[in-house]
Design an enzyme around this catalytic site. Structure first.
Site, PDB file in Angstrom:
ATOM      1  CE1 TYR A  84      -3.244  -2.969   0.716  1.00 40.28           C
ATOM      2  CE2 TYR A  84      -4.587  -0.993   0.812  1.00 40.28           C
ATOM      3  CZ  TYR A  84      -4.483  -2.354   0.682  1.00 40.28           C
ATOM      4  OH  TYR A  84      -5.622  -3.106   0.507  1.00 40.28           O
ATOM      5  CE  LYS A 133       2.803 -18.657  -0.440  1.00 37.58           C
ATOM      6  NZ  LYS A 133       1.948 -19.851  -0.396  1.00 37.58           N
ATOM      7  CG  ASP A 184      -1.092 -20.699   0.996  1.00 41.32           C
ATOM      8  OD1 ASP A 184      -0.590 -20.473   2.124  1.00 41.32           O
ATOM      9  OD2 ASP A 184      -0.515 -21.362   0.118  1.00 41.32           O
ATOM     10  CG  ASP A 201      -7.740  -5.238   1.579  1.00 44.99           C
ATOM     11  OD1 ASP A 201      -8.727  -4.727   2.133  1.00 44.99           O
ATOM     12  OD2 ASP A 201      -7.661  -5.412   0.338  1.00 44.99           O
ATOM     13  CG  ASP A 249     -13.167  -7.849   2.087  1.00 46.78           C
ATOM     14  OD1 ASP A 249     -13.205  -7.006   3.005  1.00 46.78           O
ATOM     15  OD2 ASP A 249     -13.443  -7.557   0.900  1.00 46.78           O
TER      16      ASP A 249
HETATM   17  C1  IPM Z   1     -10.456  -1.583   3.343  1.00 51.06           C
HETATM   18  C2  IPM Z   1     -10.647  -1.167   1.924  1.00 51.06           C
HETATM   19  C3  IPM Z   1      -9.524  -0.242   1.532  1.00 51.06           C
HETATM   20  C4  IPM Z   1      -8.236  -1.014   1.655  1.00 51.06           C
HETATM   21  C5  IPM Z   1      -9.630   0.393   0.148  1.00 51.06           C
HETATM   22  C6  IPM Z   1     -10.958   1.054  -0.060  1.00 51.06           C
HETATM   23  C7  IPM Z   1      -8.499   1.338  -0.105  1.00 51.06           C
HETATM   24  O1  IPM Z   1     -10.753  -2.263   1.081  1.00 51.06           O
HETATM   25  O2  IPM Z   1     -10.468  -0.721   4.226  1.00 51.06           O
HETATM   26  O3  IPM Z   1     -10.288  -2.785   3.600  1.00 51.06           O
HETATM   27  O4  IPM Z   1      -7.828  -1.712   0.712  1.00 51.06           O
HETATM   28  O5  IPM Z   1      -7.607  -0.914   2.699  1.00 51.06           O
HETATM   29 MN    MN Z   2     -10.632  -4.156   2.116  1.00 50.68          MN
END
Ligand code: IPM
Ligand code: MN
Length: 346
Positions: free
Chosen positions: A129, A179, A212, A236, A240
């Site tokens: 990032y 990893k 993984d 990140d 999710d």
């Molecule tokens: C998150 C989002 C952000 C990230 C994006 C929107 C830049 O996906 O906060 O997880 O990748 O960190």
């Molecule tokens: Mn995200």
């Protein structure tokens, strides 16, 4: 003390969920003053501004920032890809040195990993990032793109130490996710730092998973996790997935923390702007409400924060098991009522 809270409602459902979060902290009796900052895709389309310096400076003076969601509708070509992400969200994370992205998960019954209760500590200012890299010979057959991962000893160490400290307050178990078998340079730095810092925390049991494999454990036995620490990009992706197996992204909260409090920290639901459900009352405000609880915890209001988190946990359980078809504001009302009642009975 009156907390000065900056709100960035942003786009899509952002405004709707921030409204419910403020409703709940009001019901909890928190003394605060909220100031709106108009930032996001809508603002950009109005005057071409993403985050002007003077507005960033103004934000620095607040105790905390609550963010709803930013982003144009999917498929919209009016806002260049990455402009808001890099120019607003990441700009805030980097400028305010919000080096921890803390994402706690409590899975209601009925979710894929029911009863899982863990937190991911994601490094939030480095890795892929950081923006290292570039393009050569763009739009030619010889185009080259590089996007490096920046890992500093200092950055990794402060993140890992935070994770150990968090583990001490929880079930004293910490898993490093990386990893290291392929990313031997960055992985080596993470592993060595982790091993060294672990000596300061002899009570914390440690483990290591490759990213993984962590994805498999996440959908098969996430109950084994207590605290996970990982880099920016792995964190990140993993969060999710974690959201999806612990009741859905509508419950996933996050705290972008500057633990030393040299400036405001930023609190936001993990979900996006979801333009498709804007105005329908279908947005789940629980992630935003839980993020507000993380904010209060950071501001030293641990008891109120716990009350709100508990109310969200109970409510998420009800929503997961009963088909009540509640709207965004009805869910906010119910949590607010629970919090107010808990206060009265104390
Ligand atoms: C998150 C989002 C952000 C990230 C994006 C929107 C830049 O996906 O906060 O997880 O990748 O960190
Ligand atoms: Mn995200």
């Amino acid at each position: 003390m009156t907390f000065k809270i900056a709100t960035i409602e942003g786009d899509g459902i952002g405004e709707e969920v921030v409204k419910e979060a403020l409703k709940v902290i009001t019901a909890a009796g928190v003394d605060f003053q909220a100031t709106k900052f108009n930032l996001g895709a809508e603002r950009y389309l109005k005057d071409g501004k993403v985050l002007p310096e003077n507005e960033l400076d103004a934000l620095r003076k607040f105790d905390a920032i609550m963010l709803g969601a930013v982003g144009p509708p999917i498929g919209s070509t009016d806002v260049p890809a990455g402009l808001l992400e890099r120019g607003l969200l990441l700009k805030l994370r980097f400028s305010l040195d919000l080096y921890i992205n803390l994402r706690p998960f409590i899975a209601p019954k009925g979710s894929v990993q029911e009863d899982a209760d863990f937190a991911v500590v994601r490094e939030n200012t480095e890795g892929t990032y950081a923006g290292e890299g570039g393009l050569l010979r763009q739009n030619t057959p010889f185009e080259v793109a590089t996007q490096g991962s920046v890992n500093t000893r200092f950055g990794v160490e402060r993140c890992v130490r935070f994770a150990f400290q968090l583990a001490m307050k929880r079930r004293k178990h910490l898993t490093l996710v990386h990893k290291t078998n392929v990313l031997t340079f960055s992985g080596g730095l993470w592993q060595r730092t982790f091993d060294e810092v672990s000596k300061e925390f002899p009570e914390v049991k440690t483990a290591y998973n490759h990213i993984d494999a962590a994805c498999i454990y996440m959908v098969e036995k996430a109950t084994a996790y207590d605290v996970i620490v990982t880099d920016n990009l792995f964190g990140d992706i993993l969060t999710d997935l974690a959201g999806a197996v612990t009741g859905g992204i509508g419950l996933a909260a996050s705290a972008n923390l500057n633990p030393e409090k040299t400036g405001p920290s930023l609190f936001e639901p993990v979900h996006g702007a979801a333009h498709d459900i804007k105005g329908t009352g279908k947005a789940n405000p629980l992630a935003a409400i839980k993020s507000a609880a993380l904010m209060l915890d950071h501001l030293g209001e641990e008891t109120i924060a716990q009350t709100i988190t508990d109310a969200v946990t109970v409510e998420s359980q009800i929503l997961a098991t009963k088909d009540l078809a509640l709207t965004t504001s009805e869910i906010g009302d119910r949590v607010a009522e629970r919090v107010a009642n808990a206060n009265n009975s104390n």
